[in-house]
Motif scaffolding. Structure first.
Motif, PDB file in Angstrom:
ATOM      1  N   LYS A  26       0.822  -1.204   0.000  1.00  0.00           N
ATOM      2  CA  LYS A  26       0.000   0.000   0.000  1.00  0.00           C
ATOM      3  C   LYS A  26       0.861   1.260   0.000  1.00  0.00           C
ATOM      4  O   LYS A  26       0.557   2.239  -0.696  1.00  0.00           O
ATOM      5  N   ALA A  27       1.930   1.242   0.798  1.00  0.00           N
ATOM      6  CA  ALA A  27       2.821   2.402   0.857  1.00  0.00           C
ATOM      7  C   ALA A  27       3.468   2.653  -0.495  1.00  0.00           C
ATOM      8  O   ALA A  27       3.594   3.815  -0.925  1.00  0.00           O
ATOM      9  N   GLU A  28       3.871   1.595  -1.186  1.00  0.00           N
ATOM     10  CA  GLU A  28       4.464   1.744  -2.515  1.00  0.00           C
ATOM     11  C   GLU A  28       3.476   2.400  -3.480  1.00  0.00           C
ATOM     12  O   GLU A  28       3.844   3.265  -4.277  1.00  0.00           O
ATOM     13  N   ARG A  29       2.236   1.989  -3.402  1.00  0.00           N
ATOM     14  CA  ARG A  29       1.207   2.548  -4.284  1.00  0.00           C
ATOM     15  C   ARG A  29       0.998   4.037  -4.014  1.00  0.00           C
ATOM     16  O   ARG A  29       0.959   4.850  -4.936  1.00  0.00           O
ATOM     17  N   VAL A  30       0.870   4.400  -2.725  1.00  0.00           N
ATOM     18  CA  VAL A  30       0.632   5.802  -2.380  1.00  0.00           C
ATOM     19  C   VAL A  30       1.839   6.660  -2.754  1.00  0.00           C
ATOM     20  O   VAL A  30       1.695   7.748  -3.338  1.00  0.00           O
ATOM     21  N   ARG A  31       3.038   6.168  -2.443  1.00  0.00           N
ATOM     22  CA  ARG A  31       4.243   6.937  -2.796  1.00  0.00           C
ATOM     23  C   ARG A  31       4.335   7.158  -4.301  1.00  0.00           C
ATOM     24  O   ARG A  31       4.695   8.245  -4.757  1.00  0.00           O
ATOM     25  N   GLY A  32       3.996   6.143  -5.081  1.00  0.00           N
ATOM     26  CA  GLY A  32       4.041   6.278  -6.531  1.00  0.00           C
ATOM     27  C   GLY A  32       3.056   7.324  -7.042  1.00  0.00           C
ATOM     28  O   GLY A  32       3.391   8.128  -7.918  1.00  0.00           O
ATOM     29  N   LEU A  33       1.850   7.318  -6.485  1.00  0.00           N
ATOM     30  CA  LEU A  33       0.832   8.266  -6.925  1.00  0.00           C
ATOM     31  C   LEU A  33       1.179   9.701  -6.554  1.00  0.00           C
ATOM     32  O   LEU A  33       0.896  10.644  -7.308  1.00  0.00           O
ATOM     33  N   LEU A  34       1.799   9.886  -5.378  1.00  0.00           N
ATOM     34  CA  LEU A  34       2.067  11.234  -4.889  1.00  0.00           C
ATOM     35  C   LEU A  34       3.474  11.736  -5.221  1.00  0.00           C
ATOM     36  O   LEU A  34       3.797  12.896  -4.944  1.00  0.00           O
ATOM     37  N   ARG A  35       4.300  10.882  -5.837  1.00  0.00           N
ATOM     38  CA  ARG A  35       5.685  11.264  -6.120  1.00  0.00           C
ATOM     39  C   ARG A  35       5.813  12.560  -6.929  1.00  0.00           C
ATOM     40  O   ARG A  35       6.734  13.353  -6.681  1.00  0.00           O
ATOM     41  N   PRO A  36       4.922  12.832  -7.890  1.00  0.00           N
ATOM     42  CA  PRO A  36       5.068  14.103  -8.626  1.00  0.00           C
ATOM     43  C   PRO A  36       4.909  15.350  -7.745  1.00  0.00           C
ATOM     44  O   PRO A  36       5.311  16.439  -8.156  1.00  0.00           O
ATOM     45  N   TYR A  37       4.334  15.166  -6.543  1.00  0.00           N
ATOM     46  CA  TYR A  37       4.018  16.313  -5.707  1.00  0.00           C
ATOM     47  C   TYR A  37       4.757  16.317  -4.370  1.00  0.00           C
ATOM     48  O   TYR A  37       4.741  17.327  -3.657  1.00  0.00           O
ATOM     49  N   TYR A  38       5.401  15.190  -4.053  1.00  0.00           N
ATOM     50  CA  TYR A  38       6.053  15.087  -2.747  1.00  0.00           C
ATOM     51  C   TYR A  38       7.103  13.978  -2.797  1.00  0.00           C
ATOM     52  O   TYR A  38       6.793  12.840  -3.167  1.00  0.00           O
ATOM     53  N   GLU A  39       8.320  14.333  -2.416  1.00  0.00           N
ATOM     54  CA  GLU A  39       9.407  13.349  -2.446  1.00  0.00           C
ATOM     55  C   GLU A  39       9.973  13.073  -1.061  1.00  0.00           C
ATOM     56  O   GLU A  39      10.968  12.365  -0.926  1.00  0.00           O
ATOM     57  N   GLY A  40       9.334  13.613  -0.032  1.00  0.00           N
ATOM     58  CA  GLY A  40       9.820  13.416   1.327  1.00  0.00           C
ATOM     59  C   GLY A  40       9.378  12.092   1.933  1.00  0.00           C
ATOM     60  O   GLY A  40       8.779  11.232   1.266  1.00  0.00           O
TER      61      GLY A  40
END
Length: 371
Positions: A26-40
């Motif tokens: 689940k974390a991988e999915r969320v990080r992938g979706l939000l990566r264009p807007y947040y890299e922290g």
């Protein structure tokens, strides 16, 4: 969690993965979706692996004279009978078998019963709603009163255009947030967060972010029964909180009184209506006692349904300094961030696993207005 019905019951679809792997996925999915807007880094909050769900709905399956609990099967093409559900909290788990025994021992309770809904708390309260395809008369009421006493629970009977409340139609949950206890009335049929353990973590995370806002006033859309509103209110001068559901607004006002909070104005408005009111595009009778000019919003909080925010609401909140966005759908959150990050930057992000053994995941972001 171990369950005899893994692989047949459709309620848990990630039954073949360890809990650690579920959370990682689940974390991988969320990080992938939000990566264009947040890299922290993401704050990540896990769930108890069993007995974590405070709401549950079961079908009733009739086989001859015997009733069983049932759920939709994994293929979504039928039902499967079940004799356990380890994900429900203890207050539900300990009553499931005695309730079924009582139903099977009583033709009055079992006749044309087609569903059971449970609503419970971490402190042991439980509300049980029995759903029928027939009118409920005095013999049913007498039997149901005995059932209440045996199960030490409140019982409600529902059929078409009929609702029989024998005791009360709510349970009172107590959550401890930052060493302070908050009480919430959760009404039958109303929306409540299903996982109280992760819900407490969500509130604490949002409250910590609100503390960073530096005062001012809070605007909240989709406030529900005041789940976030009441704990967050301590960090603001005034709060204007809106919600479309009349029952949720009633519960929110009661919860406000239960917790001794006096700086919140709960108003029944949809997010679209809230936007129209604040833009002075339309006046509402429901706002006749509220002086909108008296608010100076430093922060806005939204917790929308799976569809996310509408265009007008996105435009409205883009004018507020800080945005707290709690989402039950990372896809629509990512869509909304594509617009909101034109004016704001994502400062913090979190993942909340309210729904172990399923693909569903909640997340939250804090956005601050760009200089």
């Amino acid at each position: 969690m171990k369950c005899r019905h893994f692989g047949s019951c459709g309620s848990c679809t990630l039954y073949d993965l360890s809990y650690a792997r579920q959370l990682e996925r689940k974390a991988e999915r969320v990080r992938g979706l939000l990566r264009p807007y947040y890299e922290g880094e993401f704050d990540c909050f896990d769930s108890p692996v069993s007995h974590y769900r405070a709401r549950a709905e079961f079908r009733i399956w009739h086989e001859g004279d015997a009733c069983s609990y049932a759920m939709g099967n994994l293929s979504k093409e039928g039902s499967v009978t079940i004799d356990e559900c380890p994900k429900v909290i203890s207050a539900i788990d300990e009553r499931m078998e005695p309730l079924l025994e009582a139903v099977n021992a009583s033709p009055e309770l079992s006749r044309r019963l087609f569903g059971v809904e449970f609503l419970a708390t971490t402190t042991g309260e439980c509300l049980i709603t029995l759903l029928y395809h027939r009118r409920l008369e005095e013999p049913w009421i007498a039997e149901a009163r005995g059932l209440q006493k045996r199960l030490k629970a409140s019982v409600i009977g529902r059929s078409r255009k009929q609702k029989e409340v024998l005791d009360r139609e709510y349970v009172t949950e107590t959550l401890e947030i930052d060493s302070k206890k908050y009480q919430y009335r959760h009404y039958e049929g109303g929306f409540t967060q299903p996982n109280p353990f992760v819900n407490a973590e969500m509130i604490a995370w949002a409250k910590a972010r609100a503390a960073e806002a530096g005062g001012g006033d809070l605007l909240e859309a989709y406030c529900g029964l005041g789940n976030f509103t009441i704990p967050l209110s301590i960090h603001f001068e005034k709060v204007l909180a809106t919600e479309i559901s009349k029952n949720s607004i009633r519960a929110a006002k009661e919860n406000c009184a239960l917790n001794g909070v006096e700086n919140i104005e709960f108003v029944r408005l949809s997010s679209e209506e809230m936007t129209q009111a604040l833009r002075k595009e339309r006046s509402f009778n429901r706002l006749r006692h509220v002086d909108l000019e008296n608010y100076d919003f430093s922060t806005v909080m939204v917790d929308p349904p799976r569809a996310g925010l509408d265009e007008a609401t996105r435009a409205l909140i883009s004018g507020v300094g800080q945005i707290l966005y709690i989402s039950c759908n990372p896809e629509t959150l990512a869509r909304d961030l594509a617009e909101l990050t034109r004016t704001h930057r994502v400062e913090r992000a979190a993942i909340f696993d309210q729904f172990p053994y399923t693909e569903h995941v909640e997340c939250g972001v804090l956005l601050a207005r760009r200089s």
